[in-house]
Design a protein around this motif. Sequence first.
Motif, PDB file in Angstrom:
ATOM      1  N   ALA A 184       4.877  -1.990  -3.794  1.00 27.86           N
ATOM      2  CA  ALA A 184       3.735  -2.135  -3.520  1.00 27.86           C
ATOM      3  C   ALA A 184       3.126  -3.702  -3.754  1.00 27.86           C
TER       4      ALA A 184
ATOM      5  N   ARG B   9      -0.488  -5.676  -5.118  1.00 28.72           N
ATOM      6  CA  ARG B   9      -1.191  -5.267  -6.104  1.00 28.72           C
ATOM      7  C   ARG B   9      -2.465  -5.991  -5.794  1.00 28.72           C
TER       8      ARG B   9
ATOM      9  N   ALA C  19      -5.367  -1.310   2.839  1.00 28.51           N
ATOM     10  CA  ALA C  19      -4.400  -0.685   2.615  1.00 28.51           C
ATOM     11  C   ALA C  19      -3.222  -1.484   2.537  1.00 28.51           C
TER      12      ALA C  19
ATOM     13  N   THR D  86      -0.351  -1.763   0.693  1.00 24.27           N
ATOM     14  CA  THR D  86      -0.016  -1.327  -1.034  1.00 24.27           C
ATOM     15  C   THR D  86       0.825   0.339  -1.554  1.00 24.27           C
TER      16      THR D  86
END
Lengths: 347, 186
Positions: free
Chosen positions: A154, A156, A170, A181
């Motif tokens: 993911a 960040r 996202a 994400t």
Amino acid sequence: MDELTEVRELYGRPDDDPFAKTRVQARMRAATRRRLPWQAGVAGLATAAAVAAAVFVPGMTTSAPALSPSSGNSTTSPGNSTTVLSGHSILLAAATRAEAAPEGAYWHVKRLYTMRWAKPYGKEGDTYQLETSNLVENWISKEGRAWSGVRKLATRPLDVEAWRRDGSPAEWKVEDGGFSTSPGEGKLVPHKGRQKFPLLEGEQLTLEEVKALPADPEALKNRMLDAIRASDVVEDAVDDNLPRVLASLLYELPTSPEVRGAAYRALAALPSVRVEGDTTDPRGRPGVAVTFPIQQGRPTQGRLIIDRDTSMVLAFLVTGMPDKGDRTEVVLESGWTDSEPVAPTAE
Amino acid sequence: MTTTPVERPPDQSLDDFSAVFDAYFSEIHRYVVQRLGPGPAEDVVAEAFLTAFRKRARYDPAKAGVRTWLYGIVTNLIHKHRRTEVRALRAVDRHGPPADAPSHEERVAAQVSAESLRPALAEAIARLGRGERDVLLLTALAGLSHEEIAAALGISYGTVGSRLSRARAKIRAALGGANPMEANHG
């Protein structure tokens, strides 16, 4: 001043050489056919006695002057017991690794790459930086069959508030794909044909050639200089690549303990290499930081974090890349294994 | 994270020899580096711990702590390198390696040890008898007491005292009037 004080000042306090202990252990192992005699008596460790069959060459005689902390923050005292406290768990972990090490079917390196991008994302006034991570595994069999495993983890945002003000996106588009994400799926990719071990981006070595690397520091250094030149590095930058390629011998290639020892000694002899003392790697594992410049005249710096007890590389960090950000490479596993290659799942 | 070295009960210590190694490596290694330089030190320290392990059955906890016993073993091994030690001390007043040092190992030893040494004092230590130098350096560098040195070297308490006095007197003489504490003795 009395004579005893004079004598103490005369001798001074030698710099702590973080690798001396491992080298002495290697000498003892060499003298006792690779087994420290007392380890037969440690419960449960009898067969794993080639503790950290790691790294240093019997017969090494000189010290590592450049690898001594240059500042006065050397923490060894008559009872520097960090090793006493942590020694056993490290010993056990290292012993397990060493036990599994020599006989596996695949050479396996598992790494977590993390990049903090210099480029700001978001909209004006609400910008933030992104941190992306990839799990990357490589396997190569003794016959040269090879696989790579990759999983995007993911992405960040480093400034969560700014990211929220940006609408909590996202996904972000970038030149070669995108950041998300959500973590991606793990993929396992078999390589076609017989693969070799790459030294930098240039020379490819067979397992036999890796095994035949010189165990003499000067010869190894010269061999690496040839490899650097073979990868089309401009002559001015050849020396700057030396620490990096020597470091790669410590964990990227299945080098012998003798060659690893020579790589450490060659690193130690480079004037640009500095030991900065105790630290932890990005995953909190304790180690010794060893730094060196990567590109002459630019602020780019490489930072190796080395496990004091096993001499294994824990992480390699690169900072100061202009317009790019900071890159971290955490070595999660490095060694021979019998486990079949599978797509990466978790760290 | 505590950093206090604890002298554990000897029977326990020797059963778990890897713990003995972990506990005393840094200290013993530093002592040998001080006397011989880092190159020879690695050989000597490796040999010392292997010797200690081999002789563990003969270790008598009633006579000495483990630390003291290890200093005794390593001191004996240092004697084999007397030439290296003396060469390093004599190299103090020269810039660069001694001309007659043949091996890289000895050159490195000499250079490293020489960094902070001053010639007159170093020469005085080089001229001490072997036993005097042992007692002096076990006192000054290792911080052992008279009792511990007696146990480590297998000599009497009185001998420790007399050797240390002689060593100090020779050093005082070598330093001449340079010692302000001694100035009024003319």
